[in-house]
Scaffold this active site. Structure first.
Site, short mmCIF file in Angstrom:
data_model
loop_
_atom_site.label_atom_id
_atom_site.label_comp_id
_atom_site.label_asym_id
_atom_site.label_seq_id
_atom_site.Cartn_x
_atom_site.Cartn_y
_atom_site.Cartn_z
N LYS A 1 0.81 -1.36 0.06
CA LYS A 1 -0.02 -0.14 0.05
C LYS A 1 0.95 1.13 -0.17
O LYS A 1 0.24 2.36 -0.25
CB LYS A 1 -1.14 -0.16 1.12
CG LYS A 1 -2.04 -1.16 0.89
CD LYS A 1 -3.25 -1.10 2.01
CE LYS A 1 -4.32 -1.93 1.50
NZ LYS A 1 -3.92 -3.51 1.79
C1 LIG Z 1 -4.30 -4.48 1.11
C2 LIG Z 1 -3.46 -5.69 0.78
C3 LIG Z 1 -3.86 -6.68 -0.06
C4 LIG Z 1 -5.11 -7.07 -0.75
O1 LIG Z 1 -4.85 -5.55 -1.88
P1 LIG Z 1 -6.27 -5.42 -2.66
O2 LIG Z 1 -6.21 -4.09 -3.53
O3 LIG Z 1 -7.29 -4.76 -1.41
O4 LIG Z 1 -6.74 -6.40 -3.40
C5 LIG Z 1 -3.14 -7.92 -0.11
N1 LIG Z 1 -2.05 -8.06 0.60
C6 LIG Z 1 -1.62 -7.06 1.65
C7 LIG Z 1 -0.48 -7.45 2.15
C8 LIG Z 1 -2.33 -6.04 1.74
O5 LIG Z 1 -1.89 -5.03 2.51
#
Ligand SMILES: *Cc1c(COP(=O)(O)O)cnc(C)c1O
Length: 471
Positions: free
Chosen positions: A113
């Site tokens: 993120k």
């Molecule tokens: C948020 C997150 C996901 C999922 O991503 P999306 O964009 O919601 O599909 C997968 N792995 C980790 C470690 C995350 O923080």
């Protein structure tokens, strides 16, 4: 480039107008009117660019209301070796035959993120300064989103963050990451309740339109288009690292929750990136795997939403999914509005299994899907550690497990690595019998002083806290 709503609202907006907004006024999601097409010449040129310049090239196709030199400076300031640990920013490592791991988790909070949120922080600061405005970001987190938002916004002018989280329910590492921030514009609110209580509070505050306007309340959730478009860049960067020429194709496997990350892959493919398959991996919360297997999209209730060892994918519905369905239905807002605005609200599900367009998800858009369980996660983590000496996190393990079903000779399979194992240490210990390595600058963070306020699960008290902390 103008943006429309997936539910057909007549307004068209520029990038900076939707940057600070959440949903479109009709409840839809914003998408560009059309996807810019990348020519083979552009691809060849982009192949040679360092990440920040590649980011600028991709983003400038979508952003026409920030002067090019300013946008370039923002990209250079965001994607630095200092912040992301390597010059490549998203280095690709070979694993087994034909399978690669693309590391998206070398940012400040050790999860993917950061890739988008770090850009968002700089875009917010730029746009708020330009408007002479301020923004108070109110959010709810069970871990990754909140910490990525705080590390992106800390010290930024014009922005404050009020982040609610369920008191005592995040891992000690995640709590330490967030609560050790001492920046005056970051406020941690530990709510005496569960994650749903935090989300309900954010909703209640956002639904109080007078309060929202008076206190300039905003969000940074995963439906924000700027976050999504920032993620498009690393699909290009992964492709360039895995191939020698633009004649080659690759596939991606993406551990998915809210469909944000993989939706960026879909956008990259729509722009002309030579992607063969987009493989979606879920954990036990398999809303999306069910859809891609059956054509039925079924939102889960609280009792059917499981707490798993890949917790950042524990979702009951996938908030970005409407964007893909809009494309799948030929960009016809009428049926999207009926499905998402009416059928889901009434029945909690919709069914495209008998609709001829459903087959296009596979044939035309290249989607495949699979599901992984706690036992699969443990096996995959153990096996990857034994065979390659590589420790992967639980979400990446879900991806790798599913990816293996779809590997084809001659097509590199790129698995997106979405977090570092230290964030989910308990499961790594369960799989390997020892803790994963900890990056040196995270040594001992659990012992740092914490800056957090515990509040009851009461929207009125959260409002009072916000109102009292605006200086
Ligand atoms: C948020 C997150 C996901 C999922 O991503 P999306 O964009 O919601 O599909 C997968 N792995 C980790 C470690 C995350 O923080």
């Amino acid at each position: 480039m103008l943006y429309l709503s997936t539910r057909g609202h007549p307004d068209r907006k520029h990038f900076c107008e939707i940057l600070l907004e959440g949903l479109a006024p009709d409840g839809g999601l914003y998408l560009p009117e059309q996807y810019p097409q990348v020519t083979p010449e552009q691809l060849s040129k982009w192949r040679r660019l360092p990440y920040p310049e590649l980011a600028f090239e991709v983003l400038s196709l979508y952003i026409d209301d920030i002067p090019a030199e300013d946008l370039r400076a923002i990209c250079r300031r965001t994607y630095t070796e200092e912040v992301f640990g390597t010059k490549e920013i998203v280095p690709l490592e070979p694993l087994e035959d034909g399978v690669w791991l693309e590391a998206l988790s070398n940012g400040p909070t050790l999860a993917f993120k950061d890739m988008a949120m770090q850009l968002l922080g700089n875009l917010f600061e730029y746009e708020l300064a330009r408007r002479g405005e301020e923004l108070n970001i109110l959010g709810a987190t069970s871990g990754d989103t909140g910490s990525a938002a705080e590390y992106a916004m800390k010290g930024k002018k014009g922005v404050r963050v009020f982040m609610t989280s369920p008191h005592g329910r995040m891992s000690p590492f995640q709590q330490a990451q967030m609560f050790s921030l001492q920046d005056a514009n970051i406020h941690n609110l530990a709510i005496e309740g569960v994650f749903d209580d935090c989300q309900d509070i954010v909703k209640a505050v956002s639904n109080d339109l007078d309060f929202k306007r008076k206190y300039k309340i905003g969000t940074v959730n995963s439906i924000n288009w700027a976050r999504l478009v920032a993620q498009v860049v690393y699909y290009f960067a992964g492709y360039f690292q895995a191939t020698k020429s633009n004649a080659e194709q690759v596939s991606f496997t993406v551990p998915s929750g809210n469909f944000g990350n993989i939706c960026a892959g879909h956008v990259a493919r729509m722009m002309g990136l030579p992607v063969d398959k987009l493989v979606l991996a879920t954990n036990e919360n398999d809303v999306l795997d069910e859809f891609f297997r059956t054509g039925i999209y079924r939102v889960r209730g609280g009792a059917d939403t499981y707490e798993t060892s890949s917790p950042s994918m524990d979702i009951s519905k996938a908030s970005n999914f409407e964007r893909f369905v809009f494309d799948l239905l030929g960009r016809d807002a009428g049926p999207v509005k009926r499905l998402f605005g009416e059928e889901l609200a009434k029945n909690g599900r919709f069914d495209l299994s008998a609709d001829p367009v459903f087959a296009l998800a596979r044939t035309c858009y290249g989607f495949r899907s699979g599901k992984s369980t706690h036992a699969d996660r443990l096996t995959t983590i153990r096996d990857t550690h034994q065979r390659f000496g590589v420790t992967i996190d639980t979400h990446t393990a879900d991806g790798l497990k599913v990816a293996r079903h779809f590997v084809q000779p001659g097509v590199p399979m790129i698995v997106l690595e979405t977090a570092q194992p230290i964030k989910f240490a308990a499961t790594i210990v369960e799989a390997l019998g020892h803790e994963p390595d900890r990056p040196t600058h995270f040594q001992g963070i659990e012992g740092l002083p914490k800056r957090v306020t515990v509040l009851p699960a009461d929207a009125a008290q959260v409002k009072a806290f916000v109102a009292a902390h605006l200086s």
